[in-house]
Scaffold this active site. Structure first.
Site, PDB file in Angstrom:
ATOM      1  N   ASP A   1     -30.386 179.626 -31.088  1.00 34.29           N
ATOM      2  CA  ASP A   1     -29.536 180.188 -31.943  1.00 34.29           C
ATOM      3  C   ASP A   1     -30.109 180.907 -33.121  1.00 34.29           C
ATOM      4  OD1 ASP A   1     -29.088 178.291 -34.441  1.00 34.29           O
ATOM      5  OD2 ASP A   1     -29.841 177.260 -31.685  1.00 34.29           O
TER       6      ASP A   1
ATOM      7  N   GLU B   1     -34.049 169.871 -21.568  1.00 37.59           N
ATOM      8  CA  GLU B   1     -35.447 170.996 -22.103  1.00 37.59           C
ATOM      9  C   GLU B   1     -36.616 170.097 -21.333  1.00 37.59           C
ATOM     10  OE1 GLU B   1     -33.995 171.032 -27.329  1.00 37.59           O
ATOM     11  OE2 GLU B   1     -35.051 169.143 -26.349  1.00 37.59           O
TER      12      GLU B   1
HETATM   13  N1  ADE Z   1     -32.407 173.074 -32.479  1.00 36.58           N
HETATM   14  C1  ADE Z   1     -31.520 174.665 -31.279  1.00 36.58           C
HETATM   15  N2  ADE Z   1     -30.744 175.615 -31.991  1.00 36.58           N
HETATM   16  C2  ADE Z   1     -31.416 174.569 -34.035  1.00 36.58           C
HETATM   17  C3  ADE Z   1     -30.897 174.906 -35.319  1.00 36.58           C
HETATM   18  N3  ADE Z   1     -30.133 175.642 -35.393  1.00 36.58           N
HETATM   19  N4  ADE Z   1     -31.380 173.604 -36.490  1.00 36.58           N
HETATM   20  C4  ADE Z   1     -31.807 172.500 -35.276  1.00 36.58           C
HETATM   21  N5  ADE Z   1     -32.641 172.121 -34.514  1.00 36.58           N
HETATM   22  C5  ADE Z   1     -32.242 173.849 -33.483  1.00 36.58           C
END
Ligand code: ADE
Length: 247
Positions: free
Chosen positions: A210, A20
């Site tokens: 996500d 990142e």
């Molecule tokens: N970082 C990226 N996706 C995530 C998720 N679903 N929960 C926590 N941190 C995250």
């Protein structure tokens, strides 16, 4: 940002994963090489200057035993403590990826900036005042004008130490009196806690990899979308840091 009036006061950027951090680091010319922040922590930092303002980028680094980035709240808090102690920044920005909620209008690749308190969603301690203490609800810097000028979404950051969303966490995250979309990450509240101890303003900036309320497994979505989301994050973080530096 009125709290950043001095041209020499620095900005601290804390990012959990090297994948990142590197795309942002590549965008901004002149970063020093990565250096150890505070051994034996595996944390690394590098520094650059933007419009005469020092910018320090810190990552918690690679875990010695597991050889992966030290993600999550425990490395985030100690890294923030070491970095703030060393650089005494005027502002700390926690940038990274996060899970979004399609039910709240999130799409993969959206970038959210924090608005309002930053809470933990996986600390269930129904023992009087320990309950709100566990949830934290640490302040974030008011960024609505910045969000509007940069066309960023405002989000309610919520932090826990798991990638998936269990039912108990979902109940905790579910909005009560807030209309802001929740944004689920693994570091923000831990860093906001440390920022608050030092009296330093905190901003969270999160790109969605996500959708946690989607039928596809979260981890598979994360892996598929990481590169795209991180590219969007790097571009947006540059705009945020530039806007703040020249303000
Ligand atoms: N970082 C990226 N996706 C995530 C998720 N679903 N929960 C926590 N941190 C995250």
């Amino acid at each position: 940002v009125s709290t950043l009036s001095s041209t020499t006061s620095s900005i601290l950027l804390q990012i959990a994963m090297r994948a990142e951090a590197d795309p942002f680091r590549a965008r901004l010319a002149g970063f020093s090489p990565w250096q150890p922040l505070s051994p034996p922590l595996p944390a690394l930092f590098c520094s650059a200057s933007l419009h005469s303002r020092p910018v320090h980028l810190v990552i918690p680094g690679s875990d010695q035993r597991f050889h992966v980035d030290s993600i999550g709240t425990q490395p985030a808090a100690v890294t923030a403590f070491a970095a703030i102690s060393r650089f005494r920044p005027s502002l700390i920005i926690n940038a990274g990826t996060a899970g979004g909620f399609s039910s709240a209008g999130a799409a993969i690749g959206d970038v959210y900036i924090s608005d309002g308190p930053v809470a933990f969603h996986d600390r269930r301690v129904p023992l009087g005042a320990f309950e709100p203490a566990g949830i934290g609800s640490y302040p974030s810097l008011e960024c609505r004008a910045l969000a509007a000028s940069l066309n960023l979404k405002l989000g309610r950051l919520t932090t826990g130490d798991s990638l998936d969303l269990c039912d108990a966490d979902a109940r905790q995250i579910a909005p009560t009196n807030s209309t802001l979309p929740p944004v689920k990450d693994m570091e923000a509240a831990a860093i906001a806690w440390v920022a608050g101890l030092f009296g330093i303003p905190f901003i969270g900036l999160k790109a969605i990899t996500d959708l946690v309320d989607h039928e596809h497994p979260t981890a598979a979505q994360f892996e598929r979308n990481l590169e795209m989301a991180v590219a969007r994050l790097a571009e947006t973080l540059e705009r945020v840091v530039t806007s703040i530096s020249i303000a």
